[in-house]
Design a protein around this motif. Structure first.
Motif, PDB file in Angstrom:
ATOM      1  N   THR A 202       0.817  -1.218   0.000  1.00 41.86           N
ATOM      2  CA  THR A 202       0.000   0.000   0.000  1.00 41.86           C
ATOM      3  C   THR A 202       0.849   1.266   0.000  1.00 41.86           C
ATOM      4  OG1 THR A 202      -1.781  -1.137   1.190  1.00 41.86           O
ATOM      5  CG2 THR A 202      -1.791   1.268   1.265  1.00 41.86           C
ATOM      6  N   THR A 203       1.937   1.248   0.761  1.00 47.11           N
ATOM      7  CA  THR A 203       2.722   2.474   0.949  1.00 47.11           C
ATOM      8  C   THR A 203       3.970   2.565   0.064  1.00 47.11           C
ATOM      9  OG1 THR A 203       3.901   1.441   2.810  1.00 47.11           O
ATOM     10  CG2 THR A 203       1.930   2.732   3.337  1.00 47.11           C
ATOM     11  N   ALA A 204       4.415   1.444  -0.504  1.00 43.70           N
ATOM     12  CA  ALA A 204       5.597   1.463  -1.381  1.00 43.70           C
ATOM     13  C   ALA A 204       5.372   0.542  -2.582  1.00 43.70           C
ATOM     14  CB  ALA A 204       6.847   1.044  -0.605  1.00 43.70           C
ATOM     15  N   PRO A 205       4.299   0.767  -3.355  1.00 45.34           N
ATOM     16  CA  PRO A 205       3.919  -0.171  -4.421  1.00 45.34           C
ATOM     17  C   PRO A 205       4.920  -0.278  -5.570  1.00 45.34           C
ATOM     18  CG  PRO A 205       2.621   1.854  -4.566  1.00 45.34           C
ATOM     19  CD  PRO A 205       3.382   1.923  -3.271  1.00 45.34           C
ATOM     20  N   LYS A 206       5.721   0.762  -5.806  1.00 41.05           N
ATOM     21  CA  LYS A 206       6.695   0.697  -6.892  1.00 41.05           C
ATOM     22  C   LYS A 206       7.863  -0.226  -6.553  1.00 41.05           C
ATOM     23  CE  LYS A 206       5.681   5.274  -8.803  1.00 41.05           C
ATOM     24  NZ  LYS A 206       6.214   6.624  -9.135  1.00 41.05           N
ATOM     25  N   ILE A 207       8.090  -0.410  -5.249  1.00 42.48           N
ATOM     26  CA  ILE A 207       9.187  -1.279  -4.808  1.00 42.48           C
ATOM     27  C   ILE A 207       8.664  -2.658  -4.439  1.00 42.48           C
ATOM     28  CG2 ILE A 207      11.057  -1.568  -3.137  1.00 42.48           C
ATOM     29  CD1 ILE A 207      10.986   1.507  -2.781  1.00 42.48           C
ATOM     30  N   TRP A 208       7.574  -2.670  -3.651  1.00 44.45           N
ATOM     31  CA  TRP A 208       6.989  -3.948  -3.214  1.00 44.45           C
ATOM     32  C   TRP A 208       5.851  -4.289  -4.184  1.00 44.45           C
ATOM     33  CZ3 TRP A 208       8.802  -7.384   0.162  1.00 44.45           C
ATOM     34  CH2 TRP A 208       7.988  -8.460   0.501  1.00 44.45           C
ATOM     35  N   THR A 209       6.150  -5.131  -5.161  1.00 45.61           N
ATOM     36  CA  THR A 209       5.205  -5.405  -6.238  1.00 45.61           C
ATOM     37  C   THR A 209       4.310  -6.611  -5.970  1.00 45.61           C
ATOM     38  OG1 THR A 209       6.925  -6.691  -7.381  1.00 45.61           O
ATOM     39  CG2 THR A 209       6.702  -4.354  -7.971  1.00 45.61           C
ATOM     40  N   TRP A 210       4.521  -7.274  -4.854  1.00 41.58           N
ATOM     41  CA  TRP A 210       3.677  -8.407  -4.500  1.00 41.58           C
ATOM     42  C   TRP A 210       2.389  -7.919  -3.823  1.00 41.58           C
ATOM     43  CZ3 TRP A 210       8.940  -8.230  -3.579  1.00 41.58           C
ATOM     44  CH2 TRP A 210       9.726  -9.161  -4.270  1.00 41.58           C
ATOM     45  N   GLU A 211       1.310  -8.622  -4.049  1.00 41.71           N
ATOM     46  CA  GLU A 211       0.073  -8.333  -3.345  1.00 41.71           C
ATOM     47  C   GLU A 211       0.200  -8.796  -1.892  1.00 41.71           C
ATOM     48  OE1 GLU A 211      -2.600  -6.803  -4.493  1.00 41.71           O
ATOM     49  OE2 GLU A 211      -1.971  -6.647  -6.600  1.00 41.71           O
ATOM     50  N   LYS A 212      -0.703  -8.331  -1.040  1.00 39.93           N
ATOM     51  CA  LYS A 212      -0.692  -8.802   0.338  1.00 39.93           C
ATOM     52  C   LYS A 212      -0.981 -10.292   0.349  1.00 39.93           C
ATOM     53  CE  LYS A 212      -5.501  -8.278   1.790  1.00 39.93           C
ATOM     54  NZ  LYS A 212      -6.345  -7.956   2.961  1.00 39.93           N
ATOM     55  N   ALA A 213      -0.378 -11.003   1.313  1.00 39.70           N
ATOM     56  CA  ALA A 213      -0.532 -12.455   1.360  1.00 39.70           C
ATOM     57  C   ALA A 213      -0.214 -12.962   2.756  1.00 39.70           C
ATOM     58  CB  ALA A 213       0.402 -13.113   0.346  1.00 39.70           C
ATOM     59  N   LYS A 214      -0.916 -13.997   3.174  1.00 36.83           N
ATOM     60  CA  LYS A 214      -0.630 -14.618   4.473  1.00 36.83           C
ATOM     61  C   LYS A 214       0.658 -15.438   4.422  1.00 36.83           C
ATOM     62  CE  LYS A 214      -5.399 -14.813   6.123  1.00 36.83           C
ATOM     63  NZ  LYS A 214      -6.519 -15.681   6.574  1.00 36.83           N
ATOM     64  N   LYS A 215       1.026 -15.883   3.233  1.00 38.72           N
ATOM     65  CA  LYS A 215       2.270 -16.639   3.042  1.00 38.72           C
ATOM     66  C   LYS A 215       3.312 -15.711   2.446  1.00 38.72           C
ATOM     67  CE  LYS A 215       4.403 -20.709   2.982  1.00 38.72           C
ATOM     68  NZ  LYS A 215       4.613 -21.507   4.198  1.00 38.72           N
ATOM     69  N   TRP A 216       4.520 -15.693   3.026  1.00 44.33           N
ATOM     70  CA  TRP A 216       5.566 -14.794   2.548  1.00 44.33           C
ATOM     71  C   TRP A 216       5.808 -15.015   1.060  1.00 44.33           C
ATOM     72  CZ3 TRP A 216       7.275 -10.489   4.331  1.00 44.33           C
ATOM     73  CH2 TRP A 216       8.435  -9.918   3.805  1.00 44.33           C
ATOM     74  N   PRO A 217       5.819 -13.942   0.243  1.00 47.57           N
ATOM     75  CA  PRO A 217       5.768 -14.111  -1.214  1.00 47.57           C
ATOM     76  C   PRO A 217       7.093 -14.245  -1.951  1.00 47.57           C
ATOM     77  CG  PRO A 217       5.496 -11.801  -0.674  1.00 47.57           C
ATOM     78  CD  PRO A 217       5.608 -12.539   0.636  1.00 47.57           C
TER      79      PRO A 217
END
Length: 367
Positions: A202-217
């Motif tokens: 949500t706050t750094a979408p250009k760097i963190w391109t994975w969607e939210k997930a309960k399992k580490w992506p």
């Protein structure tokens, strides 16, 4: 494994946990006063009920269980802190009376839960505010300051050294070593991971391109199971960094970072700063469902932005009578002023009154 065998296995775990709790108490050395036990008239439920899920709320549930039992003789909750994902699965398959989860039910989970509730809705009931601490092990560097962009770069493997210019810019004057950063993530399915990855996306979408997930992506760093495992791994690994609930950071004496919020402040981790973030959350649920949408980019002065809410997932209707009475009675206590006031001393934050009032109304509707 057949359902009966799974239930027997689960029952063995939770009963063993209950026996350990009776003998030793919570593994959290800071306990609340008995004055937080239920007061006045309470419709006690004399039953032994199983629940499972979020390890983030383990210390709170254990303390609530002891205090509730001190008022209600013959009442016992066997809580298995096996993680949010496992708890929801146990709930939807009918193995437990309610589940604890660090995120609200996803649509597919809500559908399965509705079947478990005999066609009635399963409610998301916020009960515990659990600030997610950014914990690290770096000797000589206290009060580390980080932004969401820096965290996203670290946990995606783009920043690899502690003296990286991005970290140095946020920590002027700090002595940062040239050693490797060793990220640690939750290896099991976790609501804490769901919230932390949601914050990064949500706050750094250009760097963190994975969607939210309960399992580490991704494969950056090393995994450790559950909150206890993450805390132990950080404590024993020089140069490590991870995310864990504030209660576990506090109990293990871990270093915690100040995190930049939407107002540009580097907010320190505390129950008060976490409650400020939750006060601005929007209710996304309908009817008696109190699922919240948290604003991770909050501009509230002094707000610590990485927070999760632990929900109790409970059937609005449809449970067997004995379980239904216990769940309503127990959650009436946990959502009361007495129940909420124990949280600060356990490393959590109480629900802000604006949210708590809605939860109390929904708990009254359980039947």
């Amino acid at each position: 494994m057949k359902n009966g065998s799974r239930l027997a296995a689960l029952g063995g775990v939770v009963v063993a946990g209950a026996l350990a709790l009776t003998a030793c108490g919570s593994d959290n050395n800071t306990t609340a006063s008995s004055s937080s036990a239920p007061k006045g008239d309470i419709d006690c439920a004399k039953a032994s009920v199983n629940a499972a899920g979020s390890s983030a709320q383990k210390n709170a549930v254990e303390e609530w269980t002891k205090l509730y039992a001190s008022k209600c003789a013959g009442a016992n909750l066997n809580y298995n802190p096996n993680g949010s994902g496992a708890g929801i699965q146990a709930f939807t398959s009918g193995q437990v009376a309610f589940a604890g989860s660090d995120s609200s039910l996803k649509p597919e989970e809500a559908t399965a839960a509705q079947k478990r509730c005999q066609g009635s809705n399963a409610l998301n009931l916020p009960m515990v505010v659990g600030p997610i601490a950014v914990v690290y092990n770096l000797k000589g560097t206290d009060g580390l300051k980080v932004s969401s962009e820096t965290l996203a770069s670290i946990f995606s493997g783009k920043i690899k050294k502690w003296n990286d210019p991005a970290i140095a810019k946020e920590n002027e004057g700090a002595k940062l070593p040239s050693s490797d950063i060793k990220p640690i993530y939750r290896s099991d399915e976790s609501g804490t991971t769901d919230n932390f990855t949601n914050y990064l996306h949500t706050t750094a979408p250009k760097i963190w391109t994975w969607e939210k997930a309960k399992k580490w992506p991704n494969s950056t760093g090393e995994g450790a199971p559950k909150s206890d495992g993450v805390s132990s791994q950080v404590k024993s690994t020089d140069g490590s960094i991870s995310y864990v609930e504030m209660s576990f950071a506090k109990n293990n004496g871990l270093q915690t970072a100040q995190v930049k919020n939407g107002a540009g402040e580097y907010a320190e981790l505390s129950p008060d700063s976490a409650s400020k973030a939750i006060a601005g959350a929007q209710v996304a649920g309908t009817g008696n469902d109190v699922a919240l949408k948290i604003d991770y980019a909050t501009k509230e002065a002094g707000a610590y932005p990485i927070v999760l809410v632990t929900y109790e997932i409970a059937c609005e209707k449809g449970l067997p009578a004995e379980q239904s009475k216990f769940v309503k009675s127990f959650l009436t206590y946990t959502s009361s002023a007495d129940g909420q006031k124990i949280l600060t001393n356990l490393g959590y934050a109480p629900l802000p009154q604006s949210v708590l009032t809605k939860v109390q109304t929904s708990v009254k509707a359980l039947s």
